[in-house]
Design a protein around this motif. Structure first.
Motif, PDB file in Angstrom:
ATOM      1  N   GLU A  89       0.821  -1.209   0.000  1.00  0.00           N
ATOM      2  CA  GLU A  89       0.000   0.000   0.000  1.00  0.00           C
ATOM      3  C   GLU A  89       0.856   1.260   0.000  1.00  0.00           C
ATOM      4  O   GLU A  89       0.326   2.359   0.170  1.00  0.00           O
ATOM      5  N   HIS A  90       2.136   1.101  -0.137  1.00  0.00           N
ATOM      6  CA  HIS A  90       3.098   2.197  -0.218  1.00  0.00           C
ATOM      7  C   HIS A  90       3.054   3.057   1.031  1.00  0.00           C
ATOM      8  O   HIS A  90       3.575   2.671   2.046  1.00  0.00           O
ATOM      9  N   ALA A  91       2.425   4.225   1.061  1.00  0.00           N
ATOM     10  CA  ALA A  91       2.501   5.117   2.229  1.00  0.00           C
ATOM     11  C   ALA A  91       1.186   5.288   2.973  1.00  0.00           C
ATOM     12  O   ALA A  91       1.153   5.919   4.009  1.00  0.00           O
ATOM     13  N   THR A  98      -6.572  -1.653  -3.947  1.00  0.00           N
ATOM     14  CA  THR A  98      -7.065  -0.842  -5.057  1.00  0.00           C
ATOM     15  C   THR A  98      -6.180  -1.117  -6.263  1.00  0.00           C
ATOM     16  O   THR A  98      -4.989  -0.779  -6.259  1.00  0.00           O
ATOM     17  N   GLU A  99      -6.775  -1.739  -7.273  1.00  0.00           N
ATOM     18  CA  GLU A  99      -6.014  -2.082  -8.470  1.00  0.00           C
ATOM     19  C   GLU A  99      -5.523  -0.811  -9.157  1.00  0.00           C
ATOM     20  O   GLU A  99      -6.261   0.161  -9.290  1.00  0.00           O
ATOM     21  N   GLY A 100      -4.273  -0.817  -9.566  1.00  0.00           N
ATOM     22  CA  GLY A 100      -3.682   0.337 -10.224  1.00  0.00           C
ATOM     23  C   GLY A 100      -2.998   1.292  -9.261  1.00  0.00           C
ATOM     24  O   GLY A 100      -2.150   2.062  -9.662  1.00  0.00           O
ATOM     25  N   VAL A 101      -3.378   1.234  -7.990  1.00  0.00           N
ATOM     26  CA  VAL A 101      -2.754   2.086  -6.977  1.00  0.00           C
ATOM     27  C   VAL A 101      -1.823   1.251  -6.109  1.00  0.00           C
ATOM     28  O   VAL A 101      -0.679   1.618  -5.889  1.00  0.00           O
TER      29      VAL A 101
END
Length: 188
Positions: A89-91, A98-101
């Motif tokens: 989920e990065h940050a 969420t696909e693409g994110v």
């Protein structure tokens, strides 16, 4: 003078009665072994599911530390019975893929038939995120623990996957080890 004729050895095999008795004994032995084998197979499926979830937790923690980002383990469609996803989920961890994110790391299969899952956590979440240093935490970035109990009612078998505040996970069996292996009272 009479010559003795050599006696020819008759080919000897199984008689029909001997064959039927052997088959009947085999059928009886298989009949006794089947219930035990069925329970054994169900218990193995339960242990495999618990190990799979534990592996997902360990993988998420490792990827979080390696990529210096937040990695989440969440049930597919909000139900652990459908399987679970490990995703980066990065940050901004929110427990939703969420696909693409978000970056999907891996997806695990649904639980086998007859195996149910119950969760409990300090963060009142149905998912768990791992921080860049490997700690388990909520979307508010507060540390949390989570327990997922996998149970098969037909065999009365259970396994609990516990994730500590430090992000370490383990699988335990509450039947012989109820003191150190129990699902907290707050369960979902």
């Amino acid at each position: 003078m009479t010559l003795a004729r050599p006696r020819l050895a008759r080919p000897r095999g199984f008689t029909l009665i001997e064959l039927l008795v052997t088959v009947a004994v085999g059928v009886v032995l298989i009949g006794f072994a089947m219930p035990g084998m069925t329970a054994f197979m169900k218990n193995q499926r339960l242990m495999t599911a618990a190990d799979s979830l534990n592996n997902a937790m360990t993988k998420a923690r490792t990827v979080a530390a390696a990529t210096n980002s937040y990695v989440t383990v969440a049930p597919v469609d909000g139900d652990w019975k459908n399987g679970w996803r490990v995703f980066n989920e990065h940050a901004a961890p929110d427990g939703t893929y969420t696909e693409g994110v978000d970056t999907l790391v891996t997806v695990y299969d649904a639980l086998p038939a007859g195996v149910e899952a119950t969760t409990a956590s300090t963060g009142d979440n149905l998912y768990i995120s791992f921080s860049p240093v490997g700690y388990s935490q909520t979307k508010d970035k507060a540390q949390m623990f989570m327990s997922v109990q996998l149970a098969d009612d037909s065999t009365k078998s259970q396994r609990i996957v516990e994730v500590s505040l430090l992000g370490r996970s383990r699988v335990c069996n509450p039947v012989p080890d109820a003191t150190y292996c129990a699902l907290p009272t707050q369960a979902h």
